[in-house]
Design an enzyme around this catalytic site. Structure first.
Site, PDB file in Angstrom:
ATOM      1  N   LYS A   1       1.177   4.511   6.968  1.00 37.61           N
ATOM      2  CA  LYS A   1       0.590   5.382   5.948  1.00 37.61           C
ATOM      3  C   LYS A   1       1.273   6.746   6.004  1.00 37.61           C
ATOM      4  O   LYS A   1       2.035   7.053   6.912  1.00 37.61           O
ATOM      5  CB  LYS A   1      -0.913   5.567   6.177  1.00 37.61           C
ATOM      6  CG  LYS A   1      -1.736   4.282   6.245  1.00 37.61           C
ATOM      7  CD  LYS A   1      -1.803   3.542   4.919  1.00 37.61           C
ATOM      8  CE  LYS A   1      -2.648   2.277   5.038  1.00 37.61           C
ATOM      9  NZ  LYS A   1      -2.583   1.447   3.800  1.00 37.61           N
TER      10      LYS A   1
ATOM     11  N   SER B   1       0.803  -1.226   0.000  1.00 35.24           N
ATOM     12  CA  SER B   1       0.000   0.000   0.000  1.00 35.24           C
ATOM     13  C   SER B   1       0.833   1.272   0.000  1.00 35.24           C
ATOM     14  O   SER B   1       0.318   2.352  -0.292  1.00 35.24           O
ATOM     15  CB  SER B   1      -0.928   0.020   1.211  1.00 35.24           C
ATOM     16  OG  SER B   1      -0.192   0.128   2.411  1.00 35.24           O
TER      17      SER B   1
END
Length: 298
Positions: free
Chosen positions: A177, A106
């Site tokens: 993230k 991701s």
């Protein structure tokens, strides 16, 4: 005048050094014998038959004890050293820095599956704050994943221990993230646009956005609550992030209190060593935010 003369051989020579006069019993015996040999022979006979002085018995020597095997001591020292190293490592993990295994793609191409990170836990201590552009590792319980469903058992504990040492992936509740918006920011994306905006300022993401990806596949317009973060993955088409949880009770925002630390360095594999500094594209957003704060004060 002494009636006793020194012992001498018949030829007139003196007795050997150290020879003393014979005992009275020896002299008497010699006198009675008449035909006895020379006096010196008698002295030698007396000396040869004389009782030896009693000597103290030698103490029985104790049986030698075998020294402790050196290998045993080395093994014990090695065990102490290993225990000390593990303790120091755990203390460093808890308070200073912690390794982390990237579990998915991701965050490509910034981070790749299997990369080992060092998470700096001191970045946000002593007055430090989470900044836009930081890559953060956080606990997504109650924001990205529901809480209260953790299994209990030796397997779970071993997985936690391996994750804490950076030897194994997390249990699915730890995420990595990039911070796009902090408390008070308004983050907006219009479907089909080339850039998303933060407080109305276009954000240049070419430094880290996965090649060929759009800023988002869906549009959104959110106001980040105080003490919360809006986070996205760099590989937007392959990332489950704040966009996917906008309708959840937490609104897709991550509490700052759940941030474990800032991902500071990639340390493995060797060919992927790098430091994860905030990209230059966030400088314009920060400058606009500072200008707005000065304008409000004026």
């Amino acid at each position: 005048m002494s009636t006793h003369e020194p012992i001498a051989d018949r030829d007139g020579t003196s007795a050997p050094p150290g020879a003393g006069p014979p005992s009275r019993s020896a002299v008497v015996s010699l006198g009675e014998a008449g035909e006895a040999g020379d006096v010196s022979d008698a002295v030698e006979a007396v000396e040869s038959t004389g009782a030896a002085e009693p000597t103290a018995p030698e103490p029985a020597s104790a049986e030698p004890t075998e020294p402790a095997p050196e290998g045993g001591w080395r093994l014990r020292d090695l065990a102490k050293l290993v225990a000390a190293c593990v303790l120091i490592l755990l203390l460093v993990n808890v308070f200073v820095a912690q390794p982390f295994v990237v579990p998915s793609g991701s965050m490509e191409n910034t981070l790749r599956p299997g990369d080992r990170l060092v998470v700096n836990k001191l970045s946000y201590q002593f007055g430090g704050t989470v900044s836009r552009g930081d890559v953060v590792v956080f606990d997504g319980t109650d924001s990205f994943v529901p809480g209260g469903n953790e299994s209990i058992g030796i397997g779970t504990e071993l997985r936690k221990f391996g994750s804490a040492l950076g030897l194994a992936p997390s249990d699915g509740s730890i995420f990595v993230k990039r911070v796009i918006g902090v408390g008070g920011d308004r983050v907006t994306y219009r479907a089909g646009a080339h850039e998303l905006t933060v407080n109305g300022v276009p954000l240049a993401e070419s430094d880290y956005l996965y090649p060929g990806d759009a800023p988002s596949s869906v549009g959104f317009d959110v106001q980040v609550p105080p003490g919360k973060l809006f986070v996205l993955g760099d590989h937007r088409s392959n990332s489950s992030d704040s966009r996917d949880h906008l309708g959840d009770p937490g609104g897709g925002f991550v509490p700052v209190s759940k941030v474990i630390g800032r991902a500071a360095w990639v340390i493995f594999p060797v060919g992927h060593w790098s430091s994860l500094d905030p990209p230059a594209g966030f400088a314009a957003v920060a400058a606009a935010a500072k200008g707005g704060a000065r304008g409000n004060q004026g």
